[in-house]
Write an enzyme that holds these catalytic residues in place. Structure first.
Site, PDB file in Angstrom:
ATOM      1  N   ARG A   1      32.232  46.003  44.789  1.00 45.37           N
ATOM      2  CA  ARG A   1      31.742  46.911  43.698  1.00 45.37           C
ATOM      3  C   ARG A   1      31.451  46.406  42.124  1.00 45.37           C
ATOM      4  O   ARG A   1      31.752  47.133  40.718  1.00 45.37           O
ATOM      5  CB  ARG A   1      31.965  48.890  43.573  1.00 45.37           C
TER       6      ARG A   1
ATOM      7  N   GLY B   1      30.483  51.629  45.953  1.00 44.62           N
ATOM      8  CA  GLY B   1      29.990  50.759  44.852  1.00 44.62           C
ATOM      9  C   GLY B   1      29.690  50.744  43.192  1.00 44.62           C
ATOM     10  O   GLY B   1      29.301  50.360  42.019  1.00 44.62           O
TER      11      GLY B   1
ATOM     12  N   ASP C   1      45.702  40.190  45.711  1.00 43.40           N
ATOM     13  CA  ASP C   1      43.657  40.132  45.467  1.00 43.40           C
ATOM     14  C   ASP C   1      43.687  40.425  43.967  1.00 43.40           C
ATOM     15  O   ASP C   1      42.633  39.926  42.774  1.00 43.40           O
ATOM     16  CB  ASP C   1      42.485  40.785  45.813  1.00 43.40           C
ATOM     17  N   ASN C   2      44.625  40.974  43.238  1.00 40.51           N
ATOM     18  CA  ASN C   2      44.885  41.228  41.514  1.00 40.51           C
ATOM     19  C   ASN C   2      45.173  40.174  41.194  1.00 40.51           C
ATOM     20  O   ASN C   2      45.227  40.767  39.623  1.00 40.51           O
ATOM     21  CB  ASN C   2      45.221  42.763  41.642  1.00 40.51           C
TER      22      ASN C   2
ATOM     23  N   ARG D   1      32.254  42.326  32.327  1.00 42.13           N
ATOM     24  CA  ARG D   1      34.422  41.784  32.500  1.00 42.13           C
ATOM     25  C   ARG D   1      34.239  40.146  32.038  1.00 42.13           C
ATOM     26  O   ARG D   1      33.238  39.517  32.522  1.00 42.13           O
ATOM     27  CB  ARG D   1      34.734  41.793  33.407  1.00 42.13           C
TER      28      ARG D   1
ATOM     29  N   GLY E   1      36.768  41.666  48.903  1.00 46.38           N
ATOM     30  CA  GLY E   1      35.593  41.213  48.739  1.00 46.38           C
ATOM     31  C   GLY E   1      35.307  42.009  47.349  1.00 46.38           C
ATOM     32  O   GLY E   1      35.401  42.913  47.343  1.00 46.38           O
TER      33      GLY E   1
HETATM   34  P1  AMP Z   1      40.665  47.302  43.126  1.00 43.21           P
HETATM   35  O1  AMP Z   1      41.494  48.519  44.002  1.00 43.21           O
HETATM   36  O2  AMP Z   1      40.465  47.844  42.116  1.00 43.21           O
HETATM   37  O3  AMP Z   1      41.977  46.349  43.499  1.00 43.21           O
HETATM   38  O4  AMP Z   1      40.022  47.112  44.362  1.00 43.21           O
HETATM   39  C1  AMP Z   1      40.401  47.316  45.909  1.00 43.21           C
HETATM   40  C2  AMP Z   1      38.330  46.945  47.185  1.00 43.21           C
HETATM   41  O5  AMP Z   1      38.430  47.730  47.469  1.00 43.21           O
HETATM   42  C3  AMP Z   1      38.201  45.215  46.507  1.00 43.21           C
HETATM   43  O6  AMP Z   1      37.522  45.217  47.202  1.00 43.21           O
HETATM   44  C4  AMP Z   1      37.065  46.846  45.321  1.00 43.21           C
HETATM   45  O7  AMP Z   1      35.790  45.686  45.468  1.00 43.21           O
HETATM   46  C5  AMP Z   1      37.014  48.070  46.612  1.00 43.21           C
HETATM   47  N1  AMP Z   1      36.143  49.045  46.063  1.00 43.21           N
HETATM   48  C6  AMP Z   1      37.136  49.628  45.122  1.00 43.21           C
HETATM   49  N2  AMP Z   1      36.533  50.614  44.441  1.00 43.21           N
HETATM   50  C7  AMP Z   1      35.041  50.311  45.266  1.00 43.21           C
HETATM   51  C8  AMP Z   1      34.057  51.391  45.341  1.00 43.21           C
HETATM   52  N3  AMP Z   1      33.288  52.404  44.520  1.00 43.21           N
HETATM   53  N4  AMP Z   1      32.696  51.210  45.917  1.00 43.21           N
HETATM   54  C9  AMP Z   1      33.555  50.286  46.954  1.00 43.21           C
HETATM   55  N5  AMP Z   1      34.789  49.372  47.196  1.00 43.21           N
HETATM   56  C10 AMP Z   1      35.179  49.874  46.099  1.00 43.21           C
HETATM   57 MG    MG Z   2      41.546  44.312  42.487  1.00 45.84          MG
END
Ligand code: AMP
Ligand code: MG
Length: 492
Positions: free
Chosen positions: A98, A131, A257-258, A181, A95
């Protein structure tokens, strides 16, 4: 808080919120998390204009306050989206931890784009995270996503980066930032995985129908629309990954998820462009086993599509075995679709438009000698385009000379002028890519010295990568030799 009507009009935001009209299982309404002292550090003027936004108004206090998530523009209904995903093969609930979806902006031309703030503060999906996002990684996403767009590769875009005036804690203390974005939508393979796991069949149908209507309206009224939907998503992924491969782009974190249903590239965390050609190239510091190596990307796309297809099975046929058979057949078609697109892309890089039986061996043979001589991927094709074949182990080798004879005689079959072939090659071989050392140099100047000139210059050059201009030449030089491989980090 909403900004007043006058300001609203002058910026040009025109929000609609169809995603927020889905059942609340798909998202949560989100309060804003204002930041202390927002300051606009980059604004994408061309993108702003194409969205019908007023650049001057975006630069105003109110304009910046929106880009910082300090105020919501009129008509926006901020939400955070729920999704799951397989990360490095393991299923997890994720989800928007951030990010914040302000809503869908409708351009004067009638096109719909998600406007999302990344780094906008804690949400119910944040788990242990803060976040927030750091300035360096947000600028990096800005540079690489815009470079991808310049290369003609489907991608989310970056409208702006705002520094927040707040410090965030990572391994060290870093300046915080928020990226705006812009995407066709943020519906991910993982959005389907989430609802398939935690929702009912009715919920799944709601999401599938919404997505079809939004991204594939031409199949909306078809009897077998869900299998057609799967086939369309497969086609878009094949197209996307083929485009990545022909420019040497390594996504780095192809978790489900990406991956977006729209077929745009998203999530510029540990991605990077390959310098030396080697299918095993990995940049991400956490990709220990090379799951997301350059050469694995097409295979991983199939794995991801299989996870997505599984979610659609109940909609494809009441008889689950039958549904599985149909979905498997569609997934099996990926390699044929992908191979054709990849081969066509590689053909064009070599100035070939016709299809001849020897093409595949010409392409594969070149790649294999490039690997042997550790050739730079982009510069090799640039040199072949310009006919500038000296000072390089590859070009001096006997293997290359033999290969070149085959290539020359293959080009004769094209019955095209040298100029036409040159034109085709220039259109398909970027003279510049966002080389890691250049990106680092621009980020260093911006983040440590507040000097955005280096980045501006880089962005200009990357906006027209097929231009072959004099200014681009200095961006084609390779990084100084290092015995340490370049590493990218997810800790953004
Ligand atoms: P990502 O690695 O950017 O694809 O993120 C994977 C998951 O981690 C997603 O649910 C993001 O929303 C969450 N996430 C990444 N960085 C943060 C952060 N600094 N604070 C809270 N959630 C994060
Ligand atoms: Mg992601």
């Amino acid at each position: 808080m909403n900004i007043n009507q006058k300001e609203e009009k002058s910026i040009g935001w025109n929000f609609d919120n169809t995603y927020a009209s889905l059942s609340e299982k798909f998202y949560t309404k989100q309060d804003l998390n204002p930041v202390v002292s927002p300051s606009l550090v980059v604004l994408n003027n061309d993108l702003a204009e194409s969205l019908g936004l007023n650049i001057k108004a975006l630069n105003s206090l109110e304009g910046i306050a929106v880009l910082a998530g300090n105020i919501a523009p009129k008509g926006a209904l901020p939400i955070t989206q729920a999704y799951s995903g397989h990360q490095f093969g393991y299923f997890t609930m994720l989800g928007d931890g951030r990010a914040l979806l302000l809503g869908e902006h409708i351009t004067p031309g009638g096109n719909r784009f998600d406007i999302q703030l990344k780094g906008s503060g804690r949400t119910p999906f944040s788990r242990g995270g803060d976040g927030r996002a750091a300035l360096g990684p947000m600028l990096r996403e800005y540079i690489i996503s815009e470079a991808m767009d310049g290369l003609g590769i489907p991608t989310t875009r970056s409208l702006a980066v705002v520094s927040t005036g707040e410090k965030i804690i990572r391994d060290t203390v870093l300046p915080g930032a928020i990226l705006t974005r812009v995407a066709q939508s943020h519906i991910r393979f993982g959005t389907f995985q989430y609802i398939s796991k935690y929702g009912s069949e009715e919920d799944l149908k709601e999401l599938a129908d919404y997505t079809i209507k939004r991204h594939f309206p031409s199949i909306e009224n078809e009897k077998y629309k869900y299998i057609l939907f799967l086939k369309e998503v497969i086609k878009r992924q094949a197209k996307l990954v083929a485009k990545w491969q022909v420019v040497g782009f390594i996504h780095g974190v192809m978790n489900t998820d990406n991956m977006l249903i729209s077929g745009e590239t998203i999530d510029y965390g540990p991605c990077a462009f390959m310098d030396t050609y080697d299918p095993e190239t990995v940049f991400s510091s956490i990709d220990t086993y090379g799951r997301y190596a350059y050469g694995n990307q097409p295979t991983i796309a199939v794995w991801n599509l299989s996870r997505f297809a599984e979610t659609l099975l109940p909609l494809i046929d009441d008889d689950i075995d039958e549904a599985l058979k149909i979905a498997n057949k569609a997934i099996a078609d990926f390699s044929q679709i992908y191979d054709k697109l990849w081969k066509n892309g590689m053909r064009k890089k070599l100035g070939m438009l016709k299809e001849e039986s020897e093409d595949e061996s010409i392409i594969v043979e070149l790649l294999s000698i490039m690997k042997k001589y550790k050739s730079d991927f982009t510069n090799t094709f640039r040199a072949l385009t310009l006919g500038d074949l000296c000072e390089d182990d590859l070009f001096l080798s006997d293997e290359f000379k033999l290969w070149k004879e085959k290539w020359d005689s293959r080009l004769n079959k094209e019955e095209k002028s040298k100029e036409d072939i040159l034109h085709l090659m220039k259109e398909n071989n970027p003279a510049v890519i966002p080389r890691n050392h250049r990106v680092e140099e621009a980020l260093d100047a911006a983040v440590t010295r507040g000097d955005y000139g280096v980045m501006d210059q880089l962005l200009k050059v990357l906006a027209n990568p097929y231009e072959y201009s004099i200014q681009q030449k200095e961006y084609t030089t390779l990084p100084p030799k290092s015995n340490k491989p370049y590493r990218t980090f997810c800790g953004t």
